[in-house]
Motif scaffolding. Structure first.
Motif, PDB file in Angstrom:
ATOM      1  N   THR A  12       0.808  -1.244  -0.129  1.00  0.00           N
ATOM      2  CA  THR A  12      -0.433   0.383  -0.384  1.00  0.00           C
ATOM      3  C   THR A  12       0.775   1.319  -0.381  1.00  0.00           C
ATOM      4  OG1 THR A  12       0.058   0.166   2.374  1.00  0.00           O
ATOM      5  CG2 THR A  12      -1.734  -1.897   1.360  1.00  0.00           C
ATOM      6  N   ASP A  13       0.722   2.607   0.005  1.00  0.00           N
ATOM      7  CA  ASP A  13       0.990   3.345   0.378  1.00  0.00           C
ATOM      8  C   ASP A  13       1.162   3.722   1.749  1.00  0.00           C
ATOM      9  OD1 ASP A  13       0.980   4.646  -2.340  1.00  0.00           O
ATOM     10  OD2 ASP A  13      -1.022   5.071  -2.497  1.00  0.00           O
ATOM     11  N   SER A  14       0.852   3.062   2.767  1.00  0.00           N
ATOM     12  CA  SER A  14       0.919   3.563   4.071  1.00  0.00           C
ATOM     13  C   SER A  14       3.208   3.533   3.883  1.00  0.00           C
ATOM     14  CB  SER A  14       0.936   2.280   4.483  1.00  0.00           C
ATOM     15  OG  SER A  14      -0.742   2.529   5.359  1.00  0.00           O
ATOM     16  N   SER A  15       3.618   3.993   5.269  1.00  0.00           N
ATOM     17  CA  SER A  15       5.006   4.092   5.013  1.00  0.00           C
ATOM     18  C   SER A  15       6.115   4.314   6.746  1.00  0.00           C
ATOM     19  CB  SER A  15       5.551   5.211   4.025  1.00  0.00           C
ATOM     20  OG  SER A  15       5.187   6.162   3.954  1.00  0.00           O
ATOM     21  N   LEU A  16       7.119   3.750   6.425  1.00  0.00           N
ATOM     22  CA  LEU A  16       7.882   3.942   7.734  1.00  0.00           C
ATOM     23  C   LEU A  16       9.385   4.828   7.482  1.00  0.00           C
ATOM     24  CD1 LEU A  16       8.048   3.569  10.714  1.00  0.00           C
ATOM     25  CD2 LEU A  16       9.185   1.354  10.055  1.00  0.00           C
ATOM     26  N   VAL A  17       9.048   5.412   8.021  1.00  0.00           N
ATOM     27  CA  VAL A  17      10.440   6.571   8.140  1.00  0.00           C
ATOM     28  C   VAL A  17      11.398   6.645   9.609  1.00  0.00           C
ATOM     29  CG1 VAL A  17      11.394   8.833   7.649  1.00  0.00           C
ATOM     30  CG2 VAL A  17       9.745   8.454   6.323  1.00  0.00           C
ATOM     31  N   VAL A  18      12.577   5.938   9.500  1.00  0.00           N
ATOM     32  CA  VAL A  18      13.857   6.196  10.467  1.00  0.00           C
ATOM     33  C   VAL A  18      14.753   7.080  10.142  1.00  0.00           C
ATOM     34  CG1 VAL A  18      15.027   4.477  11.561  1.00  0.00           C
ATOM     35  CG2 VAL A  18      11.822   3.433  11.215  1.00  0.00           C
ATOM     36  N   SER A  19      14.874   7.999  11.351  1.00  0.00           N
ATOM     37  CA  SER A  19      16.391   8.783  11.285  1.00  0.00           C
ATOM     38  C   SER A  19      16.817   8.766  12.432  1.00  0.00           C
ATOM     39  CB  SER A  19      16.571   9.935  10.491  1.00  0.00           C
ATOM     40  OG  SER A  19      14.618  10.357  10.951  1.00  0.00           O
ATOM     41  N   TRP A  62      19.842  11.639  19.288  1.00  0.00           N
ATOM     42  CA  TRP A  62      17.746  11.552  18.954  1.00  0.00           C
ATOM     43  C   TRP A  62      17.803  10.443  18.066  1.00  0.00           C
ATOM     44  CZ3 TRP A  62      14.994  13.140  22.671  1.00  0.00           C
ATOM     45  CH2 TRP A  62      15.152  14.887  23.223  1.00  0.00           C
ATOM     46  N   MET A  63      17.028   9.568  18.185  1.00  0.00           N
ATOM     47  CA  MET A  63      16.271   8.561  17.450  1.00  0.00           C
ATOM     48  C   MET A  63      14.236   8.776  17.046  1.00  0.00           C
ATOM     49  SD  MET A  63      16.863   5.465  15.292  1.00  0.00           S
ATOM     50  CE  MET A  63      15.887   4.036  14.735  1.00  0.00           C
ATOM     51  N   SER A  64      14.261   9.103  15.886  1.00  0.00           N
ATOM     52  CA  SER A  64      12.834   8.709  15.461  1.00  0.00           C
ATOM     53  C   SER A  64      12.172   8.261  14.553  1.00  0.00           C
ATOM     54  CB  SER A  64      12.766  10.305  14.296  1.00  0.00           C
ATOM     55  OG  SER A  64      11.402  11.030  14.332  1.00  0.00           O
ATOM     56  N   VAL A  65      10.739   7.718  15.006  1.00  0.00           N
ATOM     57  CA  VAL A  65      10.216   6.469  14.485  1.00  0.00           C
ATOM     58  C   VAL A  65       8.515   7.278  13.515  1.00  0.00           C
ATOM     59  CG1 VAL A  65       9.249   4.063  13.778  1.00  0.00           C
ATOM     60  CG2 VAL A  65      11.419   4.542  15.265  1.00  0.00           C
ATOM     61  N   SER A  66       8.440   7.575  12.154  1.00  0.00           N
ATOM     62  CA  SER A  66       7.267   8.302  11.492  1.00  0.00           C
ATOM     63  C   SER A  66       6.629   6.921  11.396  1.00  0.00           C
ATOM     64  CB  SER A  66       7.498   9.374  10.991  1.00  0.00           C
ATOM     65  OG  SER A  66       8.068  10.532  11.795  1.00  0.00           O
ATOM     66  N   MET A  67       5.377   6.307  11.567  1.00  0.00           N
ATOM     67  CA  MET A  67       4.595   5.296  10.123  1.00  0.00           C
ATOM     68  C   MET A  67       3.585   6.627  10.141  1.00  0.00           C
ATOM     69  SD  MET A  67       4.445   2.216   9.775  1.00  0.00           S
ATOM     70  CE  MET A  67       3.583   2.347   8.028  1.00  0.00           C
ATOM     71  N   GLY A  71       7.853   2.050  18.465  1.00  0.00           N
ATOM     72  CA  GLY A  71       9.440   2.154  18.984  1.00  0.00           C
ATOM     73  C   GLY A  71      10.506   1.936  18.502  1.00  0.00           C
ATOM     74  N   VAL A  72      11.134   1.579  19.115  1.00  0.00           N
ATOM     75  CA  VAL A  72      13.074   1.752  18.875  1.00  0.00           C
ATOM     76  C   VAL A  72      13.516   0.285  19.667  1.00  0.00           C
ATOM     77  CG1 VAL A  72      15.311   2.691  18.340  1.00  0.00           C
ATOM     78  CG2 VAL A  72      13.259   4.052  18.542  1.00  0.00           C
ATOM     79  N   GLY A  73      13.946  -0.748  18.790  1.00  0.00           N
ATOM     80  CA  GLY A  73      14.881  -2.128  19.092  1.00  0.00           C
ATOM     81  C   GLY A  73      16.590  -1.277  19.278  1.00  0.00           C
ATOM     82  N   TYR A  74      16.903  -2.091  20.273  1.00  0.00           N
ATOM     83  CA  TYR A  74      18.426  -2.089  19.965  1.00  0.00           C
ATOM     84  C   TYR A  74      18.977  -2.595  21.031  1.00  0.00           C
ATOM     85  CZ  TYR A  74      17.047   0.382  24.966  1.00  0.00           C
ATOM     86  OH  TYR A  74      16.434   0.802  25.823  1.00  0.00           O
ATOM     87  N   ALA A  99      -3.765   8.490   8.204  1.00  0.00           N
ATOM     88  CA  ALA A  99      -2.738   8.953   9.896  1.00  0.00           C
ATOM     89  C   ALA A  99      -1.463   8.715   9.643  1.00  0.00           C
ATOM     90  CB  ALA A  99      -3.265   7.960  10.992  1.00  0.00           C
ATOM     91  N   THR A 100      -0.558  10.130  10.844  1.00  0.00           N
ATOM     92  CA  THR A 100       0.572   9.540  11.223  1.00  0.00           C
ATOM     93  C   THR A 100       0.679   9.629  12.637  1.00  0.00           C
ATOM     94  OG1 THR A 100       0.578  11.581   9.574  1.00  0.00           O
ATOM     95  CG2 THR A 100       2.858  10.905  10.789  1.00  0.00           C
ATOM     96  N   VAL A 101       1.899   8.442  13.067  1.00  0.00           N
ATOM     97  CA  VAL A 101       1.796   8.112  13.747  1.00  0.00           C
ATOM     98  C   VAL A 101       3.650   8.147  14.328  1.00  0.00           C
ATOM     99  CG1 VAL A 101       2.342   6.263  16.133  1.00  0.00           C
ATOM    100  CG2 VAL A 101       0.588   6.092  14.288  1.00  0.00           C
ATOM    101  N   GLY A 102       3.976   8.837  15.573  1.00  0.00           N
ATOM    102  CA  GLY A 102       5.254   9.365  15.269  1.00  0.00           C
ATOM    103  C   GLY A 102       5.915   8.597  16.773  1.00  0.00           C
ATOM    104  N   LEU A 103       7.081   7.968  17.498  1.00  0.00           N
ATOM    105  CA  LEU A 103       8.076   8.262  18.476  1.00  0.00           C
ATOM    106  C   LEU A 103       9.814   8.819  18.277  1.00  0.00           C
ATOM    107  CD1 LEU A 103       7.961   5.285  21.071  1.00  0.00           C
ATOM    108  CD2 LEU A 103      10.081   6.089  19.919  1.00  0.00           C
ATOM    109  N   THR A 104       9.866   9.900  19.233  1.00  0.00           N
ATOM    110  CA  THR A 104      11.711  10.662  19.496  1.00  0.00           C
ATOM    111  C   THR A 104      11.272  10.060  20.261  1.00  0.00           C
ATOM    112  OG1 THR A 104      10.519  11.703  17.805  1.00  0.00           O
ATOM    113  CG2 THR A 104      12.615  12.199  18.703  1.00  0.00           C
TER     114      THR A 104
END
Length: 215
Positions: free
Chosen positions: A39-46, A58-63, A83-86, A144-149
């Motif tokens: 689909t057009d849904s996407s995950l952006v990680v930086s 800083w770690m940013s995750v946007s869905m 979230g973030v796995g590490y 919708a957009t969901v984010g975690l930083t």
């Protein structure tokens, strides 16, 4: 199920025995967001430098959730996870992350039942079937957009191993659907759900933070 973006290999959901009254309208087909691969849904990680002398990033995750699909499951009866796995031997999460969601959905930081190699938030998707959009069509799950930083500190004498941003979308035929626990580590979040729910899909992307650390 594949046409709806649902993973047919996930563990089967089991609906607990219960009486369904004629007034129970939430057993009808509802919407679920499709797999980002289809689909057009996407995950952006930086990742980005944290100002200061400490070895922190800083770690940013946007869905970006788009193209909801019509399905026999309900996406709002079990929370999603972002979230973030590490590698907890190399990194330590600093403070609480910022977690956010658009379109009246809600997202919050959670530390309950979360392993020490994960930083996570849970997302409650809102059923918009009581709202009218445009020409009167019911838009039950809008884009919708969901984010975690969050901030991560490199432990002393450790190497800056890869950080993994992750999003897990769930579905449930029963309103008792829930997340039991969240783990992290390499390849993003591991999400275990209750027997009344299942994972529709999980998406994870890596980022290499070594260039964002102070010299």
């Amino acid at each position: 199920m594949e046409d709806l973006g649902l993973d047919p290999t996930v563990e089967e959901s089991k609906l607990a025995n219960r009486d369904v009254s004629e007034d129970d309208q939430q057993v009808s087909p509802q919407y679920v967001y499709g797999d980002p691969e289809d689909t057009d849904s996407s995950l952006v990680v930086s990742s980005s430098p944290a100002i200061g002398s400490d070895p922190e990033v800083w770690m940013s995750v946007s869905m970006f959730l788009e193209d909801p699909k019509y399905t026999l499951r309900n996406s709002w009866w079990c929370p999603d996870a972002i979230g973030v796995g590490y590698n907890a031997n190399d990194w330590a999460a600093v403070g609480e992350p910022s977690v956010r969601a658009t379109h009246d959905h809600t997202a919050k930081y959670t530390a309950e039942d979360v392993a020490d190699d994960a930083l996570a938030g849970t997302v409650e998707l809102k059923d918009h079937s009581d709202k009218q959009y445009g020409s009167g069509a019911s838009d039950r799950l809008p884009d919708a957009t969901v984010g975690l930083t969050g901030k991560f500190k490199l432990r002393e004498d450790k190497v800056p191993t890869t950080l993994w941003g992750s999003y897990t979308h769930t579905f449930s035929p029963d309103p008792t659907g829930s997340i039991k626990n969240i783990s992290g580590g390499k390849n993003g979040l591991g999400v275990e759900v209750s027997l009344s729910a299942a994972k529709a899909w999980s998406k994870a992307l890596p980022t290499d933070p070594k260039d964002d650390l102070p010299d």
